[in-house]
Design an enzyme around this catalytic site. Sequence first.
Site, PDB file in Angstrom:
ATOM      1  N   SER B 101      41.090  52.450  57.655  1.00  0.00           N
ATOM      2  CA  SER B 101      41.749  51.354  56.380  1.00  0.00           C
ATOM      3  C   SER B 101      42.458  50.560  57.323  1.00  0.00           C
ATOM      4  O   SER B 101      43.856  50.215  58.136  1.00  0.00           O
ATOM      5  CB  SER B 101      42.782  52.065  55.785  1.00  0.00           C
ATOM      6  OG  SER B 101      43.365  52.127  55.108  1.00  0.00           O
ATOM      7  N   CYS B 102      42.646  48.924  56.935  1.00  0.00           N
ATOM      8  CA  CYS B 102      43.266  48.449  57.745  1.00  0.00           C
ATOM      9  C   CYS B 102      44.472  47.685  56.977  1.00  0.00           C
ATOM     10  O   CYS B 102      46.116  46.753  57.519  1.00  0.00           O
ATOM     11  CB  CYS B 102      42.566  46.518  57.902  1.00  0.00           C
ATOM     12  SG  CYS B 102      41.453  46.832  57.354  1.00  0.00           S
ATOM     13  N   VAL B 103      44.710  47.815  55.700  1.00  0.00           N
ATOM     14  CA  VAL B 103      45.950  47.159  54.730  1.00  0.00           C
ATOM     15  C   VAL B 103      46.795  48.382  54.663  1.00  0.00           C
ATOM     16  O   VAL B 103      46.794  49.752  54.140  1.00  0.00           O
ATOM     17  CB  VAL B 103      45.750  46.424  54.182  1.00  0.00           C
ATOM     18  CG1 VAL B 103      44.891  45.367  54.673  1.00  0.00           C
ATOM     19  CG2 VAL B 103      44.618  46.895  52.904  1.00  0.00           C
TER      20      VAL B 103
END
Lengths: 430, 103
Positions: B101-103
């Site tokens: 996941s990027c955040v």
Amino acid sequence: MKKLLILGAGTAGTMMLNKLDKRIDKEEWDITIIDKDNTHYYQPGFLFIPFGIYQPSDVVKTRKEFFPKGTNFIMDEVEEINAADKEVILKSGKELSYDLLVIATGTKPVPSETEGLDGPLWYKDIFDFYTFEGATLLAKKLRDWKGGKLVINLAETIIKCPVAPLEFAFLADAYFTEKGIRDKVDIQYVTPLSGAFTKPIATKMLSQLMEEKNIHVVPDFYIEHVDNENKKIVSYDGLEVDFDLLVSIPTNMGSEMVENSNMSDEDDLNFIPTNKHTLQHKEHENIFVIGDATNLPTSKAGSVAHFEGEILIENILDFMNNKPLSANFDGHANCFIETGFGKAALIDFNYTTEPLPGQFPIPILGPMGLLKETRINHMGKLAFKWVYWHMLLTGKSLPVSTNMSMSGKKAPKKEENKEKEEPQQEEVLL
Amino acid sequence: MDTLTINNAEIKVNEEGYFTDPSQWSEDIAIEMAKKENIDLTDKHFEVLNFLRSKHAEEVPLSIRKVGKSGVVNIKEFYALFPGGPLKISSKIAGIPKPVSCV
Ligand SMILES: Cc1cc2nc3c(=O)[nH]c(=O)nc-3n(C[C@H](O)[C@H](O)[C@H](O)COP(=O)(O)OP(=O)(O)OC[C@H]3O[C@@H](n4cnc5c(N)ncnc54)[C@H](O)[C@@H]3O)c2cc1C
């Protein structure tokens, strides 16, 4: 006259309106902004309402007071964008044509995405705090609550302000401690991620804090439904967690308008595929997207909307002048993490650099400690409200660089000479 | 970086056993990879694996929700095919990097 429409007058829409108003040629361009109502909430303040730290009145103002004089404001709901014909259709049936469109319709919690979440216990023993209504009702509930199992659950991995659920857990720990009933409250943090947070170095620091505060993390839990009768949440692989009080962060989705316009991403979360550097819509060159409405791989946060705004204004002016888009967004995000008892931590990162420890330069208040708990960070968090109303919404520059800076950050050794284009991201969805 | 020997092929993998070069993948190798997870691959499994591989090739970030909306399987079926951590396990067998996941 050419027409520029801004959809949504929240953080990003209001900020862009103010920036554009100062910079565009008004002989040539006419701006209109649209939102459903005239109430602007300071959403970061929703975190403090359940614990009585902020009163509801601290977070509410009108939208209009942040608009430049003479703004065309239409109070209506956007039903659909018809990009082929360059027009927007409103709920009232009105159609508006545009030459340039800025979409800033944000995201909101949608509890109905999870079976049983907004069932019989909703706003009785199950609450959200991502809405004004949820946060104020939860404050009432907590005032009289005698203790039991408090479960904090994230329904999905992509949520706005991804640190807010952690902050809620930390503040709950402090709140019950100060009330003298912490020993009667069992706090569990149930998340679909593999740990407390997404990025590895920050996760390590935050997991340690969770442990110190006796908050139990249940990772890899992807909620399937809420069993209202037996008061438990159940995951897709059949795990169960009992609760007396469930604080849910429901699935966050973009506006239905996005779906109606066939602009949704493949997750069907109604986030709009957007060029992550220029903020231009991936399919329509006269549409730009900003804030929580995008599908950019960075945090959905007010600070991010601000950094995007500094980029977007330049690119919109380029577009108006038929020049190639010159400004590039690096995914910069900067978030305070309230940790309770008058302290907070701070993280600063972008698409390619994860949150690192070190110091963050801020004039007057700073420097602030990165990834550590300090009182000054807490002052920063509280000061953000003033900054939000007086600088961010009005489109002023902040004394923080738009692109992330490595100044003050301590990079782990092996990262130093590694070239990275792709986000080196790490965590882990089940 | 480690290597795994499957069907006489030297597969490059990272510390967690995910392929570092998705082009080394084949259906036969997938069958062997799956055995290590105690999964016997069926056509349905392969449909999921091919979906994941095509999305990876298009550089689309993957999530459980996205697989559930793919039309290939719903989330419950996905869990049934790859029990435990469906996205992590299926990505490993599909020869693509671990989803993040990027955040
Ligand atoms: C609990 C909580 C804590 C947070 N804490 C922080 C923090 O500490 N720091 C930080 O930086 N950020 C924080 N945030 C996130 C921040 O509030 C958001 O990222 C920011 O407000 C995003 O701005 P936006 O303009 O994209 O969306 P919004 O400000 O949500 O604005 C979207 C607007 O679009 C309107 N709209 C939507 N659909 C339609 C339609 N179809 N027709 C007409 N109008 C429409 C809505 O009414 C709304 O006014 C927090 C958020 C929450 C919920």
